[in-house]
Design a protein around this motif. Structure first.
Motif, PDB file in Angstrom:
ATOM      1  N   GLN A 187      35.139  -0.387  18.930  1.00 33.32           N
ATOM      2  CA  GLN A 187      33.692  -0.360  19.150  1.00 33.32           C
ATOM      3  C   GLN A 187      33.147   1.047  18.925  1.00 33.32           C
ATOM      4  O   GLN A 187      33.871   2.043  19.071  1.00 33.32           O
ATOM      5  N   THR A 218      33.354   3.263   9.152  1.00 30.80           N
ATOM      6  CA  THR A 218      34.125   2.120   8.671  1.00 30.80           C
ATOM      7  C   THR A 218      34.552   2.322   7.226  1.00 30.80           C
ATOM      8  O   THR A 218      33.772   2.772   6.389  1.00 30.80           O
ATOM      9  N   THR A 254      37.651  -0.217  11.177  1.00 30.42           N
ATOM     10  CA  THR A 254      36.381  -0.915  11.301  1.00 30.42           C
ATOM     11  C   THR A 254      35.757  -0.568  12.650  1.00 30.42           C
ATOM     12  O   THR A 254      36.392  -0.743  13.686  1.00 30.42           O
ATOM     13  N   LEU A 297      40.316  -2.207  14.611  1.00 36.29           N
ATOM     14  CA  LEU A 297      38.933  -2.495  14.970  1.00 36.29           C
ATOM     15  C   LEU A 297      38.625  -1.815  16.297  1.00 36.29           C
ATOM     16  O   LEU A 297      39.379  -1.963  17.263  1.00 36.29           O
ATOM     17  N   PRO A 309      29.644   3.221  13.330  1.00 43.40           N
ATOM     18  CA  PRO A 309      29.807   2.156  12.322  1.00 43.40           C
ATOM     19  C   PRO A 309      29.943   2.703  10.903  1.00 43.40           C
ATOM     20  O   PRO A 309      30.676   2.143  10.081  1.00 43.40           O
ATOM     21  N   SER A 339      32.656  -1.366  15.080  1.00 43.90           N
ATOM     22  CA  SER A 339      31.580  -2.325  15.332  1.00 43.90           C
ATOM     23  C   SER A 339      30.484  -1.689  16.188  1.00 43.90           C
ATOM     24  O   SER A 339      30.754  -0.838  17.038  1.00 43.90           O
ATOM     25  N   SER A 340      29.265  -2.131  15.951  1.00 42.11           N
ATOM     26  CA  SER A 340      28.127  -1.556  16.692  1.00 42.11           C
ATOM     27  C   SER A 340      27.845  -2.322  17.973  1.00 42.11           C
ATOM     28  O   SER A 340      28.408  -3.371  18.231  1.00 42.11           O
TER      29      SER A 340
END
Length: 121
Positions: free
Chosen positions: A13, A90, A118, A11, A87, A120-121
């Protein structure tokens, strides 16, 4: 038996970076092309980047300038350096390789089990 094992997913950002690795192991005489594919939820698997045994690389327009594929033939490993992640990057990332298990056999196609990325926004 030949196995491809990916690592390095996770994960992150948006704007971040990740480096994926994929090591081929088992009975390997030579490796031809190696590549990374990805599959987002509800979408078809798509080609991300490829590299030939001669070191020629190519990548999808959507990742050009952000992702770099490379390989270390001494380690039977292919890498995917991903920067400026978005994003829409992903998905599950799969390693693919065309491998000749021994000198008396033809080349076969192999896939890794996939690693989740993954963003993330």
């Amino acid at each position: 038996q030949v196995q491809l094992v990916e690592s390095g997913g996770g994960l992150v950002q948006a704007g971040g970076s990740l480096r994926l690795s994929c090591e081929a192991s088992g009975s390997i005489f030579s490796i031809s092309a190696m590549a990374w594919y990805r599959q987002a939820p509800g979408k078809q698997r798509e080609l991300v980047a490829t590299t030939t045994s001669g070191g020629i690389t190519n990548s999808a327009d959507s990742v050009k300038g952000r992702f770099t594929i490379s390989r270390d033939d001494a380690k039977n490993t292919v890498y995917l350096q991903m920067t400026s992640l978005k994003p829409e990057d992903t998905g599950v990332y799969y390693c693919y390789a065309v491998i000749r298990p021994d000198s008396s056999r033809a080349y076969f196609h192999y896939w890794g089990q996939g690693t989740q990325v993954t963003v993330s926004s």
